[in-house]
Scaffold this active site. Structure first.
Site, PDB file in Angstrom:
ATOM      1  N   ASP A 103      -5.260  -3.188  12.768  1.00 37.09           N
ATOM      2  CA  ASP A 103      -5.407  -3.499  14.180  1.00 37.09           C
ATOM      3  C   ASP A 103      -5.931  -4.924  14.266  1.00 37.09           C
ATOM      4  O   ASP A 103      -6.469  -5.467  13.295  1.00 37.09           O
ATOM      5  CB  ASP A 103      -6.359  -2.509  14.859  1.00 37.09           C
ATOM      6  CG  ASP A 103      -6.117  -2.405  16.358  1.00 37.09           C
ATOM      7  OD1 ASP A 103      -5.543  -3.345  16.939  1.00 37.09           O
ATOM      8  OD2 ASP A 103      -6.512  -1.386  16.955  1.00 37.09           O
ATOM      9  N   TRP A 104      -5.801  -5.546  15.402  1.00 39.54           N
ATOM     10  CA  TRP A 104      -6.054  -6.981  15.534  1.00 39.54           C
ATOM     11  C   TRP A 104      -7.545  -7.289  15.337  1.00 39.54           C
ATOM     12  O   TRP A 104      -8.364  -7.025  16.202  1.00 39.54           O
ATOM     13  CB  TRP A 104      -5.551  -7.456  16.885  1.00 39.54           C
ATOM     14  CG  TRP A 104      -4.120  -7.896  16.880  1.00 39.54           C
ATOM     15  CD1 TRP A 104      -3.631  -9.046  17.417  1.00 39.54           C
ATOM     16  CD2 TRP A 104      -2.982  -7.238  16.298  1.00 39.54           C
ATOM     17  NE1 TRP A 104      -2.265  -9.141  17.210  1.00 39.54           N
ATOM     18  CE2 TRP A 104      -1.843  -8.048  16.524  1.00 39.54           C
ATOM     19  CE3 TRP A 104      -2.812  -6.051  15.593  1.00 39.54           C
ATOM     20  CZ2 TRP A 104      -0.562  -7.708  16.083  1.00 39.54           C
ATOM     21  CZ3 TRP A 104      -1.533  -5.707  15.153  1.00 39.54           C
ATOM     22  CH2 TRP A 104      -0.438  -6.524  15.394  1.00 39.54           C
TER      23      TRP A 104
END
Length: 876
Positions: free
Chosen positions: A295-296
């Protein structure tokens, strides 16, 4: 010249090293200090060693990776940085093999940050349709739009959160609070996306059940202190397999190309550096052949995440350092390869998994199939690399409209079939213009938001609810239809006297007009979203389960003054219905999840009878909020919050809890009225295959492979940047600086670390989604249904399974089949529901495998978990 390559070992957020000798033991065992721990598991299983449909894709990927240099492989694994290339995530390119920057783009509801796109009904609304055909069609429509906008990898669907917490902020992105429903919907969505040459990325792996504390540096509301670590989702072993991992297994079986690991910790190790979760559960036990992307900003280490099974870092920079040009990977991964801290075989596997996934999902991009939009500006022209305003001005937005009749029809069909009729006294619905000539519509949630709908990631909540907020939203949909627009249109068309009062606080005018109305429609809402945006004190998760914008008081006021009041609840999850569900003047109630752009059309069509209600609740609605699992807000002085509610509830999530504790809900899971009743007869369960207690042993892995050139370069000058490279500011490159040379690394590996590949999968593994035997049909259930009404309707027979009461493992009732069926008056239809071996199986924590217990099972057929029409006993 003597030069030094110094490996940068980033230790930010490293998991606690737990000295466990047997690293195959369950992560759900407590140590002496009662701390939940996730054991180490190494090495990362090499992709391409299963005898399955991915073999051709791996052969093609190996042919390319075998010719790649180290920096080319690294370039595939690392994002180029935030707001530089056009998509929310972009890998480096490999021009020598015609591989452009890969475009990764949100999200589960449609193409984020792009123009002219469709905002589709949310996952939660989609789950409420209980319609497998629509699951697929929605996936196909999403795939068409992502492909038309030049996206290579769509960041969806979401099956985490599982929705175990009613106030969880991102529940609307996923398909409901049951793993079987989630897995069925996700698998069909993935197939639809990938049929359209767009790779799906199922998320969030795993335990991302709340927004509060999902990342480090959150604020403890009790002490106002900053937390040191993200929350740890502590999940017992049986619950991990039977609940949280279940829909990921369906996704892997469906051929998903990528999996996104989540921000939170799982049993006290960050998900994106959790070797047990990624190496063991996902890549070995579930046989996942694609790649894992962070995930970012969820990658919190360099070497540790690489050896734990992470394959791609997004958006490339370190957590908290976007647009700084600083990365755990990129140049630092190149260094780690040259000084052999990260084995070259691990990098080879990363690159091969990425390319194989592109081939397997038919999403391998051509150099002319590129994004035709910019995520960062709506202007037609802008800087080629948005965050670097020194770069050339080029055309960045081509205003491509990806919609067509199929996409628009699908969005409306899903929205209509998701709406759940909860109450309908005196045949209030469908609305009869002859009986209700004066119609009042009230509620902020019926009309447009005064500031429009292109606010920050859909966080505008003073109007109709189309989506939740956050990265899972669609920022610039082509248009949105409010309930006011469509209801007013149908009222005019039917020559009704119509009024709309938006005011929801000063209720004097509402009181006056409601007393004159033959029928009043009240549209109310409750919203939630991702934790990086706080709306009215709701930090992603909802503070409570009341209606927003004074909705409860508005309903009370209208109902006290109009004897025929219809309540339309639009929400991102459960709300408390107790203030109005039994009000005698509230004669009809419908619930709808976020319905996307055609929300108003769908709601009006249901109310006026242009479409019949056929949705069913994808969660349980309680009578008291205390019956829901709460959001964990406590954080100890150590600044390391843990969520032990998941431990306390274990398998008893949503309806399982209510059924086990004999608690009467307000509305049960699977509940949804239609205009007909149905008679069930001739219920049968027949064996399709003999089922043994234990799974058969899986086939051995195919031979391990290595590239001939894997060790061919020990000269760091091979990884220097080309002399003519025109660097973009803060862009992430894989190249070493020219003033370096090789030095041995000095990395302290975790206990149990090994690079020796296994020859045989563990017993529950060996196939896509797990042991192939799990996916064999074991029993068939057949039931005949006859409608008792006068209208053509759709309804959903649901199969729930009860395990033997004398079994070794106490197992709650669970959904194990459903089918949406359309019946005309007098028509009879036989519905066949299949029970797979996995549907009958329980997870044995001692054997660390699935088993089928002998004894008497009960298949219950009904229209909700607490509305069973017939049941059949069968013995294994």
């Amino acid at each position: 010249m003597l030069m030094i390559v110094q490996l940068l070992v980033f230790a930010l957020g490293l998991a606690v090293a737990v000295p466990i000798q047997n690293y195959t033991q369950s992560p759900s065992q407590r140590d002496e200090s009662s701390q939940w721990v996730s054991p180490h598991y190494y090495p990362t299983p090499q992709g391409g060693r299963l005898q399955d449909v991915w073999q051709e894709a791996y052969a093609r990927a190996k042919a390319i990776v075998g010719q790649m240099t180290i920096v080319e492989k690294v370039n595939l694994t690392t994002g180029t940085g935030w707001q530089l290339d056009p998509c929310v995530g972009n890998t480096g390119s490999v021009p020598r093999f015609g591989i452009p920057n890969l475009c990764l783009q949100d999200g589960p509801l449609g193409v984020r940050f792009a123009d002219f796109v469709t905002g589709y009904p949310s996952g939660l609304a989609t789950g409420a349709t209980f319609n497998k055909d629509l699951f697929l069609q929605r996936g196909q429509a999403l795939g068409h739009e992502f492909n038309s906008k030049g996206v290579h990898i769509a960041l969806g669907p979401a099956v985490g959160p599982l929705g175990v917490k009613a106030r969880g902020g991102r529940n609307f992105e996923a398909f409901g609070s049951d793993p079987y429903l989630q897995g069925t919907a996700a698998a069909a969505t993935i197939k639809g996306l990938q049929e359209n040459n767009v790779m799906a990325c199922v998320k969030h792996f795993i335990g991302n059940e709340q927004e509060k504390y999902r990342q480090p540096d959150d604020i403890n509301p009790a002490t106002n202190q900053t937390t040191k670590e993200a929350i740890s989702a502590n999940i017992p072993d049986r619950a991990m397999h039977a609940l949280y991992l279940w829909p990921f297994a369906d996704s892997v079986r469906a051929g998903v190309g990528s999996v996104m690991c989540s921000y939170n910790r799982v049993n006290n190790t960050y998900a994106c550096e959790n070797s047990y979760m990624m190496n063991h559960l996902l890549k070995e036990e579930l046989g996942f052949q694609g790649f894992v992307v962070s995930d970012w900003g969820a990658q919190l280490s360099g070497v540790y995440s690489a050896i734990s099974g992470l394959d791609m870092s997004m958006p490339g920079e370190v957590y908290g350092g976007w647009n700084t040009g600083t990365s755990f990977w990129g140049q630092n991964l190149t260094k780690a390869i040259y000084n052999e801290t990260v084995p070259i075989e691990r990098l080879d596997d990363m690159a091969t998994r990425i390319l194989a996934a592109l081939y397997a999902t038919n999403s391998f991009p051509t150099e002319d199939h590129l994004p035709n939009f910019s995520s960062w500006t709506t202007k037609e022209y802008g800087n080629k690399y948005y965050a670097d305003n020194t770069t050339e001005i080029v055309k960045v937005n081509y205003n491509v409209d990806p919609s067509n009749d199929f996409t628009e029809d699908t969005a409306l069909k899903v929205a209509e079939e998701s709406i759940v009729l909860l109450k309908n006294e005196n045949n209030t619905l469908p609305i009869s213009p002859e009986k209700a000539k004066r119609l009042l519509l009230s509620g902020i949630a019926a009309g447009p938001d005064p500031i429009g709908y292109q606010c920050e990631d859909q966080s505008c909540t003073n109007g109709a609810l189309f989506q939740g907020w956050g990265s899972g939203s669609v920022g610039s949909p082509k248009y949105q239809v409010t309930p006011f627009e469509e209801i007013s249109y149908l009222a005019r068309k039917n020559k009704m006297q119509f009024d709309y009062i938006r005011e929801s606080y000063d209720l004097a005018q509402v009181t006056k007009v409601a007393s004159d109305a033959h029928l009043s429609i009240v549209v109310v809402s409750a919203a939630s979203g991702e934790g990086y945006i706080t709306v009215d004190g709701n930090q992603g998760d909802r503070k409570n389960l009341t209606l927003w914008n004074n909705g409860d008081k508005l309903i009370e006021t209208v109902a006290e003054n109009c004897a025929n009041t219809v309540v339309v609840v639009t929400s991102t999850g459960q709300i408390n219905f107790e203030g109005f569900a039994d009000h005698p003047n509230v004669t009809a109630i419908v619930w709808a999840g976020p319905l996307g752009d055609r929300s108003g059309t769908a709601i009006a069509n249901i109310l006026f009878g242009k479409a019949n209600p056929s949705g069913h609740l994808p969660f349980t609605i309680a009578k008291t909020d205390d019956d829901y699992i709460p959001i964990e807000t406590y954080s100890p002085s150590s600044g390391e919050p843990e969520d032990n509610h998941l431990v306390e509830n274990d398998l008893l999530v949503d309806y399982r809890y209510f059924e086990e504790k004999n608690i009467e809900p307000r509305y049960a899971f699977g509940y949804g009225l239609s205009y007909n009743e149905y008679e069930v007869s001739n219920a049968k369960v027949s064996a399709a295959k003999k089922v043994d207690e234990e799974l058969p042993e899986p086939a051995t892995y195919l031979s391990e492979f290595s590239y001939q050139n894997a060790k061919d370069s020990k000269n760091p000058s091979d990884a220097f940047a080309p002399a003519d490279l025109n660097r973009v500011n803060e862009y992430l490159y894989p190249y070493l600086d020219s003033n370096v040379t090789l030095k041995d690394g000095n990395y302290e590996y975790p206990d149990g670390y090994s690079t020796e590949q296994r020859t045989t999968p563990n017993q529950p593994g060996g196939g896509l989604g797990g042991n192939d035997a799990l996916w064999e049909v074991a029993y068939n259930s057949t039931d005949k249904f006859v409608p008792q009404g006068n209208s053509t309707d759709k309804f959903v027979p649901q199969l729930y399974l009860k395990h033997p009461e004398d079994g070794k493992f106490e197992t709650p009732i669970q959904l194990r089949g459903f089918e949406k069926v359309e019946l005309s008056p007098g028509e009879k239809k036989t519905v066949d529901l299949r029970l797979l071996r996995r549907d009958l199986s329980v997870w044995d924590t001692t054997r660390q495998s699935w088993i089928v217990e002998s004894g008497t099972y009960e298949a219950l057929i009904g229209v909700a978990v607490n509305d069973i029409k017939t049941s059949v006993l069968f013995t294994i």
